[in-house]
Design a protein around this motif. Structure first.
Motif, mmCIF file in Angstrom:
data_model
loop_
_atom_site.group_PDB
_atom_site.id
_atom_site.type_symbol
_atom_site.label_atom_id
_atom_site.label_comp_id
_atom_site.label_asym_id
_atom_site.label_seq_id
_atom_site.Cartn_x
_atom_site.Cartn_y
_atom_site.Cartn_z
ATOM 1 N N LYS A 406 44.035 39.049 48.457
ATOM 2 C CA LYS A 406 44.558 37.876 47.778
ATOM 3 C C LYS A 406 43.960 37.731 46.384
ATOM 4 O O LYS A 406 44.651 37.366 45.426
ATOM 5 C CB LYS A 406 44.277 36.630 48.610
ATOM 6 N N LYS A 407 42.656 38.019 46.276
ATOM 7 C CA LYS A 407 42.002 37.912 44.976
ATOM 8 C C LYS A 407 42.523 38.972 44.016
ATOM 9 O O LYS A 407 42.827 38.687 42.843
ATOM 10 C CB LYS A 407 40.492 38.063 45.141
ATOM 11 N N ALA A 408 42.670 40.203 44.514
ATOM 12 C CA ALA A 408 43.160 41.288 43.666
ATOM 13 C C ALA A 408 44.608 41.067 43.256
ATOM 14 O O ALA A 408 45.012 41.401 42.136
ATOM 15 C CB ALA A 408 43.005 42.619 44.395
ATOM 16 N N LEU A 409 45.386 40.496 44.171
ATOM 17 C CA LEU A 409 46.794 40.229 43.884
ATOM 18 C C LEU A 409 46.952 39.326 42.674
ATOM 19 O O LEU A 409 47.875 39.487 41.871
ATOM 20 C CB LEU A 409 47.456 39.586 45.102
ATOM 21 N N ARG A 410 46.030 38.376 42.536
ATOM 22 C CA ARG A 410 46.141 37.389 41.459
ATOM 23 C C ARG A 410 45.581 37.875 40.126
ATOM 24 O O ARG A 410 45.622 37.152 39.134
ATOM 25 C CB ARG A 410 45.438 36.091 41.879
ATOM 26 N N GLU A 411 45.061 39.091 40.098
ATOM 27 C CA GLU A 411 44.589 39.629 38.829
ATOM 28 C C GLU A 411 45.808 39.949 37.965
ATOM 29 O O GLU A 411 46.664 40.741 38.354
ATOM 30 C CB GLU A 411 43.768 40.893 39.061
ATOM 31 N N PRO A 412 45.938 39.323 36.814
ATOM 32 C CA PRO A 412 47.174 39.466 36.022
ATOM 33 C C PRO A 412 47.383 40.892 35.529
ATOM 34 O O PRO A 412 46.428 41.612 35.208
ATOM 35 C CB PRO A 412 46.944 38.499 34.859
ATOM 36 N N ARG A 413 48.620 41.267 35.506
ATOM 37 C CA ARG A 413 49.022 42.553 34.960
ATOM 38 C C ARG A 413 49.964 42.301 33.787
ATOM 39 O O ARG A 413 50.915 41.545 33.894
ATOM 40 C CB ARG A 413 49.733 43.399 36.024
ATOM 41 N N SER A 414 49.662 42.921 32.675
ATOM 42 C CA SER A 414 50.487 42.740 31.485
ATOM 43 C C SER A 414 51.047 44.087 31.051
ATOM 44 O O SER A 414 50.401 45.120 31.215
ATOM 45 C CB SER A 414 49.678 42.132 30.341
#
Length: 562
Positions: A406-414
């Motif tokens: 869940k924490k990794a999922l929320r790391e933004p990707r641009s």
């Protein structure tokens, strides 16, 4: 024997897209009786699905094989032709075309709905300049258009004020400013890229000039940033001829919409060398029908209009109607769009959200090769621009389980991506012809399309990729990747030029008003008439030329020349 309709129309318009809609509006609102032949069915907001989530669909938009069964070509525009919209598009099995084995070509964006391609177009709305209209005078290749920028500028103004274009004035000769609604705001990635590329390289990245409203206009609401414009818009915030120009024409009481009408050929009065009407096939009953009028305007889309003229060959015009020059079908152009690059700006990525506003389009990098004040570029003629996308998302590929996931999922990707759109030079050997061995389900002979890259396009594609990498690096992007692929078979959906305009009837099909040299009451007002196909998107110019040509047609009718 075809069934005939009583001759009570002044003009027949074939096609209801960008040009067809404007032709109907301009003529019908001026009091002329117009018959609009549309190959598809009527469009309605009931067909729009921009607010419907995928989980409400039968196949959750996760079964592309279902779409490919009937639309193997159209479905290659997967972001546009999918489970939401597939029934808007032509059935590729029922309405095929052919190509040589060594020249594959994807004829995409073939719509069968009122509004044509304006139902799903990218809405990029850019003016041409005299660097485009008079390109041959600058570099010696091909022919100049028979018009200049000053001839069309008032019509650009008229069209832009009606359509509604968001944009930023830049004061550039190679990309003239227009009549803009307030600009949509740039995000952080776009602003940083714009500033750094301008500062370090002297190149202009501007808000993409887009036919999306930011202010209410003629009963249409401003964009609400929901995202999937290609699935329709219940607030009518983007320009679609179905609920703008066509609606206005119908409202006038002088326009009759004839749906499901597959135009086959233009009918002639040989004794007077005049078009007298159109033969079409009813898509529902498969019955042939005739309709008559004082003038005929083809706005069916470049290849479709050429197909109609070629299928209209007769004893007087054995190589296709209005083709005494032999040019009809030749000089097919599109845009290369197979090169570009992408990179990341991780420090600029906001926290991802599934409910964040989605701007319809990003920024546009203006042509910088072979322009005023710069020496001619040695590797190729003409130039290209870039359409750029700025994406922020969750890390959907995150590893792990539970809280760590869940924490990794929320790391933004641009991601910031650049796609080059380059001019294709007009060449005789890029052309369309009738394939007499193949007919569609309506009995109409189909097109055979011959299209390939030339040396100029190959050199341009390479430079598009290299320049994309240079600009991403100058802007400070990370993890930069570039691409430079052949155009075929996936060209941009910007075909033009198969019935080109010109001053000399021996080397062109149309005059400056898109009137055929050979037949004075026959016009072609889509991109068929383009003498060249500049790197800017063509739709705005298609519309402006159409209005100008309709004004000429009305003047000719008043003088009883038509």
């Amino acid at each position: 024997m075809a069934e005939s309709t009583i001759q009570n129309y002044d003009v027949i318009v074939v096609g209801s897209g960008a040009s067809g809609g404007w032709a109907c509006k301009r003529l019908a609102e001026s009091g002329l009786k117009v018959a609009l032949l549309e190959a598809g069915r009527p469009q309605s907001s009931a067909n729009f699905s921009e607010h419907i989530p995928a989980f409400e669909l039968k196949y959750r938009n996760l079964a592309p094989k279902i779409v490919r069964k009937t639309r193997p070509i159209q479905s290659q525009m997967g972001d546009v032709c999918n489970e939401y919209t597939q029934d808007w598009f032509v059935n590729d099995i029922e309405e095929p075309y052919t190509t040589p084995a060594d020249k594959p070509f994807n004829w995409l964006g073939r719509l069968r709905m009122t509004g044509g391609r304006t139902n799903v177009w990218g809405r990029v709305s850019l003016r041409f300049s005299d660097w485009d209209f008079k390109a041959a005078s600058h570099d010696g290749y091909g022919e100049d258009w028979p018009i200049s920028y000053k001839d069309i500028a008032p019509y650009y103004d008229l069209v832009e004020k009606y359509v509604g274009i968001t944009g930023m004035a830049e004061g550039l000769e190679e990309l003239p400013d227009g009549q803009f609604q307030p600009p949509m705001a740039l995000n952080c990635q776009e602003s940083v890229f714009r500033d750094r590329v301008k500062q370090k390289m002297g190149r202009t990245a501007t808000l993409t000039r887009s036919a999306n409203l930011t202010q209410s206009l003629n009963g249409r609401g401003p964009c609400h940033y929901c995202g999937p414009c290609e699935r329709g818009c219940v607030t009518k915030s983007y320009f679609n001829s179905a609920f703008t120009t066509v609606a206005d024409a119908l409202k006038s009481g002088n326009c009759t919409l004839i749906s499901n009408a597959m135009a086959f050929k233009v009918l002639m009065d040989a004794d007077r060398n005049r078009a007298r009407g159109v033969l079409y096939i009813d898509r529902i009953t498969r019955a042939p029908r005739e309709i008559q009028a004082r003038a005929v305007i083809l706005c069916a889309q470049s290849q479709e209009s050429a197909r109609i003229l070629l299928n209209s060959a007769n004893s007087q015009y054995p190589n296709g109607l209005a083709n005494s020059s032999g040019v009809l079908g030749h000089y097919l152009m599109a845009h290369v769009r197979s090169a570009g690059g992408r990179g990341e700006f991780p420090e600029l990525a906001p926290s991802p959200s599934l409910s964040a506003p989605i701007k319809p389009l990003g920024i546009y990098i203006v042509r910088f090769r072979n322009t005023k004040g710069n020496p001619p570029f040695k590797k190729f003629l003409r130039g290209y621009g870039y359409e750029c996308d700025s994406n922020f998302d969750f890390n959907w590929g995150a590893p792990g389980f539970g809280e760590a996931y869940k924490k990794a999922l929320r790391e933004p990707r641009s991601e910031f991506s650049l796609t080059g759109f380059g001019e294709v030079l007009p060449r005789w050997d890029n052309f369309v012809e009738i394939d007499q061995e193949v007919r569609d389900v309506y009995g109409i002979p189909v097109l055979k399309i011959h299209m390939s890259d030339g040396e100029n396009e190959n050199a341009m594609i390479k430079d598009i990729a290299e320049s994309a990498g240079e600009m991403l690096e100058a802007a400070g992007a990370k993890n930069i990747l570039t691409r430079a692929n052949p155009s075929a078979p996936r060209w941009a959906v910007h075909e033009a030029g198969v019935a080109r305009m010109g001053s000399d009837p021996k080397t062109s099909v149309l005059d400056q008003f898109q009137q055929t040299h050979d037949i004075k009451n026959l016009f072609v007002m889509d991109a068929s008439g383009f003498t060249s196909n500049p790197c800017q998107n063509p739709t705005l110019t298609i519309m402006a030329l159409c209005v100008r040509s309709c004004d000429h047609l009305m003047d000719e009718m008043k003088r009883s020349n038509i």
